[in-house]
Design a protein around this motif. Structure first.
Motif, short mmCIF file in Angstrom:
data_model
loop_
_atom_site.label_atom_id
_atom_site.label_comp_id
_atom_site.label_asym_id
_atom_site.label_seq_id
_atom_site.Cartn_x
_atom_site.Cartn_y
_atom_site.Cartn_z
N GLY A 1 -10.03 4.73 -4.59
CA GLY A 1 -11.18 4.89 -4.54
C GLY A 1 -11.59 6.32 -4.10
N PRO A 2 -12.97 6.58 -4.05
CA PRO A 2 -13.46 8.05 -4.19
C PRO A 2 -13.00 8.43 -2.65
N GLU A 3 -12.68 9.61 -2.62
CA GLU A 3 -12.14 10.34 -1.30
C GLU A 3 -13.15 10.34 -0.43
N GLY A 4 -13.07 9.78 0.77
CA GLY A 4 -13.84 9.57 2.01
C GLY A 4 -14.71 8.51 1.87
N SER A 5 -14.77 7.64 0.84
CA SER A 5 -15.61 6.54 0.90
C SER A 5 -15.29 5.21 1.38
N ASP A 6 -13.91 4.96 1.53
CA ASP A 6 -13.23 3.84 2.05
C ASP A 6 -13.76 2.58 0.97
N ARG A 7 -14.04 3.02 -0.28
CA ARG A 7 -14.45 2.05 -1.25
C ARG A 7 -13.43 1.82 -2.21
N PRO A 8 -12.88 0.44 -2.33
CA PRO A 8 -11.98 0.22 -3.27
C PRO A 8 -12.43 0.14 -4.65
N GLU A 9 -12.18 0.78 -5.62
CA GLU A 9 -12.79 0.95 -6.78
C GLU A 9 -11.93 0.48 -8.11
N ARG A 10 -10.74 1.14 -8.20
CA ARG A 10 -9.79 1.20 -9.44
C ARG A 10 -8.59 0.57 -9.19
N PHE A 11 -8.24 -0.79 -9.95
CA PHE A 11 -7.31 -1.44 -9.68
C PHE A 11 -6.12 -1.00 -10.45
N ILE A 12 -4.92 -0.73 -9.82
CA ILE A 12 -3.99 -0.18 -10.40
C ILE A 12 -2.47 -0.88 -10.05
N PRO A 13 -2.42 -2.07 -10.80
CA PRO A 13 -1.07 -2.73 -10.43
C PRO A 13 0.02 -1.88 -10.87
N MET A 14 1.21 -2.08 -9.95
CA MET A 14 2.43 -1.21 -10.16
C MET A 14 3.57 -2.16 -10.44
N LEU A 15 4.75 -1.61 -10.74
CA LEU A 15 5.93 -2.51 -10.98
C LEU A 15 6.71 -2.47 -9.66
N ASN A 16 7.01 -3.61 -9.23
CA ASN A 16 8.05 -3.57 -8.09
C ASN A 16 9.38 -3.19 -8.63
N SER A 17 9.79 -2.18 -8.34
CA SER A 17 11.03 -1.55 -8.97
C SER A 17 12.44 -2.34 -8.33
N ALA A 18 12.03 -3.09 -7.24
CA ALA A 18 13.17 -3.76 -6.54
C ALA A 18 13.51 -5.20 -7.37
N ARG A 19 12.30 -5.64 -7.81
CA ARG A 19 12.33 -6.73 -8.64
C ARG A 19 12.89 -8.13 -7.62
N SER A 20 12.24 -8.01 -6.50
CA SER A 20 12.82 -8.94 -5.42
C SER A 20 11.89 -9.80 -4.93
N PRO A 21 12.16 -11.09 -4.52
CA PRO A 21 11.22 -12.08 -3.90
C PRO A 21 10.90 -11.85 -2.54
N THR A 22 11.76 -10.79 -2.04
CA THR A 22 11.41 -10.77 -0.48
C THR A 22 11.44 -9.14 -0.22
N PHE A 23 11.07 -8.29 -1.12
CA PHE A 23 10.92 -7.00 -0.99
C PHE A 23 10.29 -6.21 -2.05
N TYR A 24 9.52 -5.11 -2.02
CA TYR A 24 8.86 -4.53 -2.90
C TYR A 24 9.04 -3.16 -2.72
N GLU A 25 9.20 -2.35 -3.85
CA GLU A 25 9.22 -1.01 -3.90
C GLU A 25 8.79 -0.27 -4.98
N PHE A 26 7.81 0.85 -4.64
CA PHE A 26 7.42 1.45 -5.85
C PHE A 26 8.41 2.21 -6.55
N ASP A 27 8.20 2.51 -7.84
CA ASP A 27 8.94 3.30 -8.55
C ASP A 27 8.88 4.71 -8.20
N SER A 28 9.61 5.66 -7.72
CA SER A 28 9.14 7.05 -7.26
C SER A 28 8.69 7.71 -8.42
N GLY A 29 9.06 7.77 -9.40
CA GLY A 29 8.43 8.21 -10.71
C GLY A 29 6.85 7.74 -10.93
#
Length: 156
Positions: free
Chosen positions: A30-58
Motif C-alpha cells: 500500500g502507499p507509504e504512510g497510508s496503512d491501506r492495503p491495495e496491491r495483492f502480491i502472491p508469493m511462492l512458498n520456496s519451502a513448499r511445506s505444509p508447516t512452514f513458509y519462506e519467501f524466496d530471497s531473490g
C-alpha cells in the motif's frame, strides 16, 4: 485495526486454498504512510511445506525494489496454516521483521469454519516478539477523510 477490502480477503483465501496442503504466503502493498492495503502480491512458498513458509530471497529482493519504486510498503504480510488455527507460531514470530505490518493468518484446516466460511482469518501486530491480535474490518471500498496531507482511511 486492519481495514481491508473484501476482494483482497477473497484473494488471500483463494491463494491459501490453491496452495493447500502447503502454506501460502504473500504481501499486500500500500502507499507509504497510508496503512491501506491495495496491491495483492502472491508469493511462492520456496519451502513448499505444509508447516512452514519462506519467501524466496531473490523474489523478496525484487518485491522490495518494486515497492520502493512505487513508494509502497508491505501493509499486510500473510500466510496460511493448513492444519492449525490462524495464530502465529514461534517461528512466525521469530521471522516477523516489519513492525508496521499487519500479519494476517488464514487457516484452511478442515474444521476452520467459525463463521461457516471454510476458513479462519485473523490479523496480528508482531513487534519485538510481542504478538497482539487486532480487529479486522472487511469493507467493500475504502472511504477517505481528506486531511490536506495524505488521504487516510475513514472507515469508522
Amino acid at each position: 485495526m486492519l481495514v481491508i477490502r473484501a476482494d483482497l480477503v477473497e484473494e488471500i483465501v483463494a491463494h491459501a486454498r490453491r496452495d493447500h496442503p502447503d502454506e501460502a504466503c504473500g504481501v499486500i502493498a500500500g502507499p507509504e504512510g497510508s496503512d491501506r492495503p491495495e496491491r495483492f502480491i502472491p508469493m511462492l512458498n520456496s519451502a513448499r511445506s505444509p508447516t512452514f513458509y519462506e519467501f524466496d530471497s531473490g523474489d523478496l529482493l525484487r518485491l522490495y525494489r518494486d515497492m520502493d519504486a512505487r513508494d509502497e510498503v508491505p501493509v499486510v504480510i500473510y500466510h496460511s496454516h493448513t492444519a492449525t488455527e490462524a495464530h502465529p507460531s514461534r517461528t512466525d514470530i521469530g521471522l516477523a521483521q516489519e513492525p508496521d505490518a499487519h500479519y494476517v493468518l488464514v487457516s484452511t484446516r478442515d474444521d476452520a469454519e467459525p463463521n461457516h466460511t471454510g476458513y479462519e482469518f485473523r490479523s496480528f501486530r508482531i513487534v519485538d516478539g510481542v504478538v497482539s491480535e487486532e480487529q479486522v474490518e472487511v469493507v467493500e471500498t475504502y472511504m477517505f477523510a481528506h486531511t490536506g496531507a495524505d488521504d487516510v482511511p475513514d472507515n469508522g
